[in-house]
Design a protein around this motif. Structure first.
Motif, PDB file in Angstrom:
ATOM      1  N   LEU A  59       0.993  -1.038  -0.028  1.00 29.39           N
ATOM      2  CA  LEU A  59      -0.165  -0.017   0.061  1.00 29.39           C
ATOM      3  C   LEU A  59       0.729   1.191   0.003  1.00 29.39           C
ATOM      4  O   LEU A  59       1.642   1.437   0.999  1.00 29.39           O
ATOM      5  N   ASP A  60       0.693   2.237  -1.197  1.00 26.99           N
ATOM      6  CA  ASP A  60       1.722   3.224  -1.270  1.00 26.99           C
ATOM      7  C   ASP A  60       0.942   4.344  -0.544  1.00 26.99           C
ATOM      8  O   ASP A  60       0.504   5.320  -1.328  1.00 26.99           O
ATOM      9  N   PHE A  61       0.753   4.431   0.704  1.00 20.02           N
ATOM     10  CA  PHE A  61       0.115   5.595   1.531  1.00 20.02           C
ATOM     11  C   PHE A  61       1.170   6.105   2.420  1.00 20.02           C
ATOM     12  O   PHE A  61       1.893   5.476   2.848  1.00 20.02           O
ATOM     13  N   GLU A  62       1.142   7.325   2.541  1.00 19.41           N
ATOM     14  CA  GLU A  62       2.012   7.982   3.561  1.00 19.41           C
ATOM     15  C   GLU A  62       1.681   8.210   4.913  1.00 19.41           C
ATOM     16  O   GLU A  62       1.952   7.857   5.812  1.00 19.41           O
ATOM     17  N   ASP A  63       0.185   8.495   4.987  1.00 19.91           N
ATOM     18  CA  ASP A  63      -0.315   8.866   6.165  1.00 19.91           C
ATOM     19  C   ASP A  63      -1.924   8.728   6.352  1.00 19.91           C
ATOM     20  O   ASP A  63      -2.536   8.794   5.074  1.00 19.91           O
ATOM     21  N   ILE A  64      -2.597   8.675   7.257  1.00 18.42           N
ATOM     22  CA  ILE A  64      -4.148   8.770   7.586  1.00 18.42           C
ATOM     23  C   ILE A  64      -4.505   9.797   8.368  1.00 18.42           C
ATOM     24  O   ILE A  64      -4.036   9.704   9.355  1.00 18.42           O
ATOM     25  N   VAL A  65      -5.056  10.976   7.767  1.00 18.75           N
ATOM     26  CA  VAL A  65      -5.284  11.911   8.852  1.00 18.75           C
ATOM     27  C   VAL A  65      -6.882  12.248   8.331  1.00 18.75           C
ATOM     28  O   VAL A  65      -7.455  12.573   7.315  1.00 18.75           O
ATOM     29  N   ASP A  66      -7.557  12.587   9.502  1.00 12.79           N
ATOM     30  CA  ASP A  66      -9.050  12.807   9.245  1.00 12.79           C
ATOM     31  C   ASP A  66      -9.795  12.032   8.399  1.00 12.79           C
ATOM     32  O   ASP A  66     -10.735  12.685   7.424  1.00 12.79           O
ATOM     33  N   ASP A  67      -9.622  10.746   8.567  1.00 10.47           N
ATOM     34  CA  ASP A  67     -10.282   9.597   7.498  1.00 10.47           C
ATOM     35  C   ASP A  67      -9.845   9.673   6.229  1.00 10.47           C
ATOM     36  O   ASP A  67     -10.695   9.634   5.267  1.00 10.47           O
ATOM     37  N   MET A  68      -8.849  10.586   5.817  1.00 15.70           N
ATOM     38  CA  MET A  68      -8.372  10.519   4.575  1.00 15.70           C
ATOM     39  C   MET A  68      -6.950   9.971   4.345  1.00 15.70           C
ATOM     40  O   MET A  68      -6.142  10.007   5.186  1.00 15.70           O
ATOM     41  N   VAL A  69      -6.849   9.261   3.400  1.00 17.24           N
ATOM     42  CA  VAL A  69      -5.607   8.623   3.106  1.00 17.24           C
ATOM     43  C   VAL A  69      -4.673   9.344   2.238  1.00 17.24           C
ATOM     44  O   VAL A  69      -5.262   9.669   0.915  1.00 17.24           O
ATOM     45  N   ILE A  70      -3.649   9.892   2.626  1.00 18.24           N
ATOM     46  CA  ILE A  70      -2.611  10.817   2.075  1.00 18.24           C
ATOM     47  C   ILE A  70      -1.706   9.691   0.966  1.00 18.24           C
ATOM     48  O   ILE A  70      -0.833   8.863   1.723  1.00 18.24           O
ATOM     49  N   MET A  71      -1.745   9.798  -0.253  1.00 12.99           N
ATOM     50  CA  MET A  71      -0.768   9.506  -1.264  1.00 12.99           C
ATOM     51  C   MET A  71       0.022  10.014  -2.034  1.00 12.99           C
ATOM     52  O   MET A  71      -0.129  11.493  -2.135  1.00 12.99           O
ATOM     53  N   GLU A  72       0.871   9.519  -2.717  1.00 17.12           N
ATOM     54  CA  GLU A  72       1.831  10.229  -3.897  1.00 17.12           C
ATOM     55  C   GLU A  72       2.390  11.465  -3.389  1.00 17.12           C
ATOM     56  O   GLU A  72       2.135  12.572  -4.101  1.00 17.12           O
ATOM     57  N   HIS A  73       3.060  11.632  -2.348  1.00 14.05           N
ATOM     58  CA  HIS A  73       3.876  12.815  -1.726  1.00 14.05           C
ATOM     59  C   HIS A  73       2.711  14.030  -1.597  1.00 14.05           C
ATOM     60  O   HIS A  73       2.967  14.852  -2.086  1.00 14.05           O
ATOM     61  N   HIS A  74       1.899  13.632  -0.961  1.00 14.39           N
ATOM     62  CA  HIS A  74       0.515  14.753  -0.622  1.00 14.39           C
ATOM     63  C   HIS A  74       0.078  15.347  -1.997  1.00 14.39           C
ATOM     64  O   HIS A  74      -0.457  16.434  -1.950  1.00 14.39           O
ATOM     65  N   ARG A  75      -0.271  14.565  -3.059  1.00 16.12           N
ATOM     66  CA  ARG A  75      -0.722  15.169  -4.237  1.00 16.12           C
ATOM     67  C   ARG A  75      -2.224  14.210  -4.443  1.00 16.12           C
ATOM     68  O   ARG A  75      -2.772  14.768  -5.214  1.00 16.12           O
ATOM     69  N   ARG A  76      -2.313  13.301  -3.684  1.00 16.70           N
ATOM     70  CA  ARG A  76      -3.508  12.375  -3.874  1.00 16.70           C
ATOM     71  C   ARG A  76      -4.034  12.088  -2.758  1.00 16.70           C
ATOM     72  O   ARG A  76      -3.514  11.610  -1.552  1.00 16.70           O
ATOM     73  N   PHE A  77      -5.612  12.301  -2.485  1.00 16.68           N
ATOM     74  CA  PHE A  77      -6.268  11.992  -1.228  1.00 16.68           C
ATOM     75  C   PHE A  77      -7.178  11.279  -1.475  1.00 16.68           C
ATOM     76  O   PHE A  77      -8.272  11.769  -2.552  1.00 16.68           O
ATOM     77  N   VAL A  78      -7.302  10.298  -0.618  1.00 12.41           N
ATOM     78  CA  VAL A  78      -8.717   9.481  -0.882  1.00 12.41           C
ATOM     79  C   VAL A  78      -9.536   9.457   0.522  1.00 12.41           C
ATOM     80  O   VAL A  78      -8.868   9.112   1.478  1.00 12.41           O
ATOM     81  N   GLY A  79     -10.518   9.683   0.472  1.00  9.86           N
ATOM     82  CA  GLY A  79     -11.510   9.643   1.260  1.00  9.86           C
ATOM     83  C   GLY A  79     -12.231   8.418   1.716  1.00  9.86           C
ATOM     84  O   GLY A  79     -12.474   7.316   0.898  1.00  9.86           O
ATOM     85  N   ALA A  80     -12.415   7.893   3.147  1.00  7.00           N
ATOM     86  CA  ALA A  80     -12.826   6.931   3.580  1.00  7.00           C
ATOM     87  C   ALA A  80     -14.098   7.227   4.130  1.00  7.00           C
ATOM     88  O   ALA A  80     -14.427   8.244   4.896  1.00  7.00           O
ATOM     89  N   ILE A  81     -14.963   6.345   3.898  1.00 10.45           N
ATOM     90  CA  ILE A  81     -16.462   6.509   4.517  1.00 10.45           C
ATOM     91  C   ILE A  81     -16.737   5.230   5.296  1.00 10.45           C
ATOM     92  O   ILE A  81     -16.680   4.228   5.045  1.00 10.45           O
ATOM     93  N   ARG A  82     -17.458   5.639   6.578  1.00  7.14           N
ATOM     94  CA  ARG A  82     -17.673   4.465   7.455  1.00  7.14           C
ATOM     95  C   ARG A  82     -19.180   4.454   7.483  1.00  7.14           C
ATOM     96  O   ARG A  82     -20.020   5.289   7.674  1.00  7.14           O
ATOM     97  N   CYS A  83     -19.557   2.994   7.103  1.00 10.12           N
ATOM     98  CA  CYS A  83     -21.038   2.696   7.210  1.00 10.12           C
ATOM     99  C   CYS A  83     -21.147   1.404   7.918  1.00 10.12           C
ATOM    100  O   CYS A  83     -20.272   0.544   8.339  1.00 10.12           O
ATOM    101  N   GLU A  84     -22.287   1.153   8.387  1.00 10.65           N
ATOM    102  CA  GLU A  84     -22.736   0.023   9.074  1.00 10.65           C
ATOM    103  C   GLU A  84     -24.025  -0.821   7.991  1.00 10.65           C
ATOM    104  O   GLU A  84     -24.781   0.050   7.361  1.00 10.65           O
ATOM    105  N   GLY A  85     -23.882  -2.016   8.014  1.00  8.39           N
ATOM    106  CA  GLY A  85     -25.165  -2.829   7.325  1.00  8.39           C
ATOM    107  C   GLY A  85     -26.316  -2.731   7.936  1.00  8.39           C
ATOM    108  O   GLY A  85     -26.361  -2.342   9.033  1.00  8.39           O
ATOM    109  N   TYR A  86     -27.592  -2.898   7.225  1.00  7.15           N
ATOM    110  CA  TYR A  86     -28.590  -2.869   7.789  1.00  7.15           C
ATOM    111  C   TYR A  86     -29.562  -4.003   7.304  1.00  7.15           C
ATOM    112  O   TYR A  86     -29.722  -4.052   5.972  1.00  7.15           O
TER     113      TYR A  86
END
Length: 96
Positions: A59-86
């Protein structure tokens, strides 16, 4: 008297054939168990030879901050969503 000897001989032959059949069955069972054990050991050896890597190598990510995955030398940010099944079908009709 010969009738009794013939019956005793038939019973003896039947017991001998059953013992021979049982012997062949047991030999086959033992050989099959050994082959399975050997195959399982070979599979274990195969997995022991694999190179083990850490997740950071894949996994080529540098850090996880505020539910965001920081990748590619702070040029790419991937948001994470928490959810539960129903379980819709187990809910009451008012909840559906």
């Amino acid at each position: 008297m010969t009738y009794l000897l013939d019956k005793a001989f038939q019973i003896t032959l039947m017991v001998i054939f059953l013992l021979i059949f049982f012997l062949f069955f047991m030999v086959g069972f033992i050989l099959l168990a050994r082959r399975k054990r050997k195959n399982k050991k070979e599979e274990d050896d195969y997995f022991q030879k694999l190179d083990r890597y850490d997740t950071k190598d894949y996994l080529d990510f540098e850090d996880i901050v505020d539910d965001m995955v920081i990748m590619e030398h702070h040029r790419r940010f991937v948001g994470a969503i928490r959810c539960e099944g129903y379980d819709y079908y187990s809910a009451s009709s008012a909840q559906q």
